[in-house]
Design an enzyme around this catalytic site. Structure first.
Site, PDB file in Angstrom:
ATOM      1  N   ARG A  56     -10.552  56.439 -53.797  1.00 46.62           N
ATOM      2  CA  ARG A  56     -10.296  55.143 -53.149  1.00 46.62           C
ATOM      3  C   ARG A  56     -11.615  54.494 -52.773  1.00 46.62           C
ATOM      4  NH1 ARG A  56      -5.782  57.708 -49.307  1.00 46.62           N
ATOM      5  NH2 ARG A  56      -7.447  59.251 -49.352  1.00 46.62           N
ATOM      6  N   ASP A  58     -14.397  51.910 -51.513  1.00 45.32           N
ATOM      7  CA  ASP A  58     -14.458  50.967 -50.396  1.00 45.32           C
ATOM      8  C   ASP A  58     -14.710  49.537 -50.874  1.00 45.32           C
ATOM      9  OD1 ASP A  58     -14.064  52.581 -48.155  1.00 45.32           O
ATOM     10  OD2 ASP A  58     -16.144  53.304 -48.219  1.00 45.32           O
ATOM     11  N   TYR A 116     -20.638  59.760 -59.786  1.00 46.98           N
ATOM     12  CA  TYR A 116     -20.971  58.498 -59.116  1.00 46.98           C
ATOM     13  C   TYR A 116     -22.406  58.120 -59.443  1.00 46.98           C
ATOM     14  CZ  TYR A 116     -16.893  58.498 -55.974  1.00 46.98           C
ATOM     15  OH  TYR A 116     -15.627  58.443 -55.459  1.00 46.98           O
ATOM     16  N   ARG A 204     -23.177  57.630 -50.326  1.00 44.53           N
ATOM     17  CA  ARG A 204     -23.975  56.601 -49.651  1.00 44.53           C
ATOM     18  C   ARG A 204     -24.894  57.203 -48.589  1.00 44.53           C
ATOM     19  NH1 ARG A 204     -19.430  52.318 -48.179  1.00 44.53           N
ATOM     20  NH2 ARG A 204     -21.143  51.498 -46.904  1.00 44.53           N
TER      21      ARG A 204
END
Lengths: 261, 261
Positions: A56, A58, A116, A204
């Site tokens: 999911r 952001d 990622y 992140r």
């Protein structure tokens, strides 16, 4: 009774104009990726489906290989699904591939690994072409130190210190198989990380920590003790969403682009 | 009396949200690049300056190396100008470099050559990351034929057939020094064209013609006679604006990335 089948989509999207993947209980004025997909599926099939996704993302986060699945009675052939969906979706979302999968397929719980990428634009002049897809950092970063630091994230660790506080997760142990930093043209640094799972904001926070290494605020060799501290305040800040993209999700170890250790 | 100096900017912009470079006499609801630059210069210097640019890009067209110039009494040092401007400009416009130039410098009339790039995205599935910066063509294009055709544009020709009808220009003779088509990853074809000047829509009409070659509608070896016909209807359609970008403008032959024939 009409028979149902489970359909898996690979979805690519520019997350700039969306409030993240998931439908919001308390909607903002921005739509979500899930809203757009559900709307298009409903126009196409007449069905109000329930969509599950692999990760999911952001608000502002992008994807090139997000995976979603849903049950449908529609007889649209797999190979016709992408173009039919794309004719109904906005230009910043695309269904890249559709496939009928086993009924017990689950895009989230079945995911064995994810890739990622986080893009850092390291220049004092912002780029009109990169600002939607990268985090601009002004001072020249010490790339070799960041590359050294990236290597320390590889392995199985308790990543509690690299998780947004308040996360409901109980098990913070994750395995990172690959974590590298590559310099491309145009002042772009690409952080590629692959692992069996990621905590909330983990990529992140790793990026924010690497940027602190690049600025000389954190020594690369102190990464192991920062991880071991399991203390969120030891790690760097959370890098902003627009630099992040979900590139690929794996459901079969044979698809991994590397050999597991 | 305060002394004036002429300042030259190199400007990069994503043209998606703008009604082209030039201030419109009959404004639309979209601003122009010139409007944004003039507004920022006015905030910075208090002056309402007149801006000249090297190439007046159309709505949706991008630039990485647009050149503009203006007269100012401001004492802002050249090296401080970009960051000062960029703090006032939207994220999709950036002043990359500023330089005080000779008072008779003229960004348009002084330009000796320009480099444009046109991006074609050749895939049936649209790309959320390329749609703002490329022209999507669905059927697989015959790239070798397009590369052959591109070579025929090189040289000094009367390009009347490759100019939007109604152009007020009298002299249609232009020299193209370089015209190539390169395939990159991700189904992207880049058409790079360099020349001493370009007629209105010339690059976009050359691209439309190359796409017709790639689709097998025009034979590559018929390009010379299409040019010689000087007939707009012989050439292909005008490719859409979003694939086009002005990459560089040259004012000195020593800066050319090639030797003139």
């Amino acid at each position: 009774m009409t028979e149902k089948r489970r359909v898996k989509f690979i979805v690519s999207y520019d997350g700039t104009s969306y409030h993240g993947f998931q439908t919001q209980e308390d909607p903002t004025n921005l739509p979500t990726i899930q809203d757009e997909l559900m709307r298009a599926i409903q126009v196409l099939t007449g069905e109000e489906v329930k969509i599950t996704c692999a990760g999911r993302t952001d608000a502002g986060v992008h994807a090139r290989g997000q995976v979603v699945d849903f049950l449908t009675t529609s007889r649209i052939p797999d190979e016709k699904f992408p173009l039919a969906m794309n004719s109904l979706l906005p230009k910043d979302i695309a269904v890249v591939k559709a496939e009928t999968v086993a009924e017990d397929f689950h895009s989230r719980f079945g995911a064995l690994g994810k890739h990622y990428r986080y893009s850092i634009y390291n220049h004092r002049i912002h780029s009109p072409f990169h600002h939607r897809y990268s985090y601009q950092v002004y001072p020249p970063l010490h790339v070799a130190a960041m590359q050294e630091a990236a290597g320390y994230f590889v392995g199985t660790h308790d990543f509690r210190g690299f998780c947004a506080t308040g996360s409901p997760v109980k098990d913070f142990v994750r395995t990172i198989w690959h974590c590298t930093l590559t310099v491309t043209e145009e002042n772009l640094l690409l952080m590629d990380v692959m692992g069996d799972g990621f905590l909330y904001n983990m990529v992140r926070i790793i990026t924010g920590t690497l940027v602190d290494v690049g600025k000389g605020k954190i020594a690369p060799e102190s990464i192991p003790q920062i991880i071991a501290s399991r203390d969120r305040t030891q790690a760097g800040t959370t890098a902003p969403p627009q630099g992040l993209a979900l590139l690929e999700v794996w459901y079969n170890p044979l698809d991994f682009p590397f050999n597991l250790p």
